[in-house]
Scaffold this motif. Structure first.
Motif, PDB file in Angstrom:
ATOM      1  N   THR A 113       0.778  -1.037   0.147  1.00 46.50           N
ATOM      2  CA  THR A 113      -0.134   0.032   0.063  1.00 46.50           C
ATOM      3  C   THR A 113       0.864   1.387   0.052  1.00 46.50           C
ATOM      4  O   THR A 113       0.274   2.387  -0.207  1.00 46.50           O
ATOM      5  CB  THR A 113      -0.981   0.126   1.418  1.00 46.50           C
ATOM      6  OG1 THR A 113      -0.001   0.093   2.296  1.00 46.50           O
ATOM      7  CG2 THR A 113      -1.832  -1.134   1.288  1.00 46.50           C
ATOM      8  N   ASP A 140      -9.441   5.680  -8.687  1.00 47.45           N
ATOM      9  CA  ASP A 140      -9.842   6.415  -7.421  1.00 47.45           C
ATOM     10  C   ASP A 140      -9.956   5.517  -6.249  1.00 47.45           C
ATOM     11  O   ASP A 140      -9.416   6.155  -5.089  1.00 47.45           O
ATOM     12  CB  ASP A 140     -11.502   7.038  -7.680  1.00 47.45           C
ATOM     13  CG  ASP A 140     -11.349   8.157  -8.688  1.00 47.45           C
ATOM     14  OD1 ASP A 140     -10.442   9.052  -8.520  1.00 47.45           O
ATOM     15  OD2 ASP A 140     -12.176   8.274  -9.663  1.00 47.45           O
ATOM     16  N   ARG A 141     -10.254   4.390  -6.591  1.00 42.02           N
ATOM     17  CA  ARG A 141     -10.544   3.515  -5.408  1.00 42.02           C
ATOM     18  C   ARG A 141      -8.873   3.014  -4.855  1.00 42.02           C
ATOM     19  O   ARG A 141      -8.718   2.845  -3.699  1.00 42.02           O
ATOM     20  CB  ARG A 141     -11.227   2.100  -5.896  1.00 42.02           C
ATOM     21  CG  ARG A 141     -12.847   2.208  -5.654  1.00 42.02           C
ATOM     22  CD  ARG A 141     -13.646   0.994  -5.962  1.00 42.02           C
ATOM     23  NE  ARG A 141     -13.204   0.249  -7.034  1.00 42.02           N
ATOM     24  CZ  ARG A 141     -13.981   0.597  -8.450  1.00 42.02           C
ATOM     25  NH1 ARG A 141     -14.773   1.605  -8.544  1.00 42.02           N
ATOM     26  NH2 ARG A 141     -13.747  -0.161  -9.130  1.00 42.02           N
ATOM     27  N   GLN A 144      -7.679   5.805  -2.570  1.00 43.12           N
ATOM     28  CA  GLN A 144      -8.187   5.682  -1.387  1.00 43.12           C
ATOM     29  C   GLN A 144      -7.730   4.601  -0.603  1.00 43.12           C
ATOM     30  O   GLN A 144      -7.438   4.675   0.733  1.00 43.12           O
ATOM     31  CB  GLN A 144      -9.775   5.327  -1.488  1.00 43.12           C
ATOM     32  CG  GLN A 144     -10.275   6.709  -2.043  1.00 43.12           C
ATOM     33  CD  GLN A 144     -11.788   6.388  -2.305  1.00 43.12           C
ATOM     34  OE1 GLN A 144     -12.035   5.195  -2.284  1.00 43.12           O
ATOM     35  NE2 GLN A 144     -12.678   7.472  -2.325  1.00 43.12           N
ATOM     36  N   SER A 145      -6.951   3.375  -1.163  1.00 48.51           N
ATOM     37  CA  SER A 145      -6.363   2.524  -0.360  1.00 48.51           C
ATOM     38  C   SER A 145      -5.077   2.458  -0.198  1.00 48.51           C
ATOM     39  O   SER A 145      -4.213   1.558   0.452  1.00 48.51           O
ATOM     40  CB  SER A 145      -6.693   1.321  -1.018  1.00 48.51           C
ATOM     41  OG  SER A 145      -6.078   1.031  -2.446  1.00 48.51           O
ATOM     42  N   PRO A 148      -1.148   7.978   1.518  1.00 48.52           N
ATOM     43  CA  PRO A 148      -1.623   9.536   0.860  1.00 48.52           C
ATOM     44  C   PRO A 148      -0.103  10.199   0.324  1.00 48.52           C
ATOM     45  O   PRO A 148      -0.050  11.022  -0.429  1.00 48.52           O
ATOM     46  CB  PRO A 148      -2.150  10.068   1.945  1.00 48.52           C
ATOM     47  CG  PRO A 148      -1.817   9.336   3.139  1.00 48.52           C
ATOM     48  CD  PRO A 148      -1.747   7.903   2.665  1.00 48.52           C
ATOM     49  N   ASN A 170     -16.194  12.203  -5.193  1.00 45.46           N
ATOM     50  CA  ASN A 170     -15.347  11.055  -4.873  1.00 45.46           C
ATOM     51  C   ASN A 170     -13.926  11.058  -5.996  1.00 45.46           C
ATOM     52  O   ASN A 170     -13.096  10.151  -5.683  1.00 45.46           O
ATOM     53  CB  ASN A 170     -15.842   9.673  -4.945  1.00 45.46           C
ATOM     54  CG  ASN A 170     -16.925   9.448  -3.851  1.00 45.46           C
ATOM     55  OD1 ASN A 170     -16.775  10.176  -2.767  1.00 45.46           O
ATOM     56  ND2 ASN A 170     -18.030   8.878  -4.001  1.00 45.46           N
ATOM     57  N   ILE A 172     -10.548  11.671  -7.023  1.00 47.95           N
ATOM     58  CA  ILE A 172      -9.312  12.233  -6.548  1.00 47.95           C
ATOM     59  C   ILE A 172      -8.246  12.822  -7.520  1.00 47.95           C
ATOM     60  O   ILE A 172      -8.114  11.847  -8.317  1.00 47.95           O
ATOM     61  CB  ILE A 172      -8.633  11.161  -5.765  1.00 47.95           C
ATOM     62  CG1 ILE A 172      -9.656  10.442  -4.604  1.00 47.95           C
ATOM     63  CG2 ILE A 172      -7.324  11.371  -5.198  1.00 47.95           C
ATOM     64  CD1 ILE A 172      -8.983   9.122  -4.120  1.00 47.95           C
TER      65      ILE A 172
END
Length: 191
Positions: A113, A140-141, A144-145, A148, A170, A172
């Protein structure tokens, strides 16, 4: 302009490029990426593999460069609607998916990640970092995972012209866009 209009316009512009033009422009994009970001051995880069029929940026050039410089490379693989992050190596075997994307034969998700960079596919990116993809929301998913701190970098043959009028809550935005001409930052002095 609306995403649907931009998607159609830039798909047509991309298809109008010859394979030689696309290869040359992809090489220039790689040169700008290397010059600006100076990736180093041991870093982790998530990079898409191009869909040839859509004349996407030839990221195989990137992958070859990264692997030859001991940079860890992760590519996406979609299984049952989920985007997995698969680490690849020189000897990794690939098969073409139903979408026409070469994907690793292995379905073993790395579980990673934290990436230094995520090189992101797109059809268009505006001057705010908003992007138009194929409308499936995979990236986008993904954004989010993951950590950052990963730099979200779009690559495109074309510079931004119009703004995207229908950006969703939603969506990004990207941190950077690399074109054959320049690298644009959307971080507003946060670097």
């Amino acid at each position: 302009m609306l995403k649907a209009e931009l998607r159609k316009k830039y798909m047509q512009k991309r298809k109008a490029l010859s394979s030689d033009e696309a290869f040359l422009l992809s090489g220039k994009i790689l040169e700008h990426f290397i010059e600006y970001f100076n990736p180093e051995a041991g870093q982790k880069i998530h990079v898409f593999i191009p869909i040839e029929k859509f004349n996407e940026i030839d990221t195989r050039l990137f992958i070859h460069y990264f692997l030859s410089h001991d940079i860890r490379v992760f590519v996406p693989k979609v299984i049952e609607g989920q985007l997995l992050n698969i680490e690849i190596f020189e000897e990794t075997e690939f098969e073409v998916s139903s979408w026409g994307i070469p994907e690793p034969v292995s379905g073993q998700d790395s579980g990673e990640t934290f990436f230094d960079y995520v090189i992101t596919p797109l059809l268009y990116c505006d001057r705010r970092g908003n992007r138009v993809g194929y409308g499936k929301g995979f990236y986008d998913r993904l954004f989010q995972s993951i950590s950052p701190s990963a730099k979200k970098i779009g690559v495109n043959y074309f510079d931004p012209e119009e703004y995207i009028d229908d950006v969703w809550e939603n969506d990004i935005p990207l941190d950077y866009l690399v074109t054959p001409v320049e690298v644009l930052s959307f971080l507003s002095g946060l670097e």
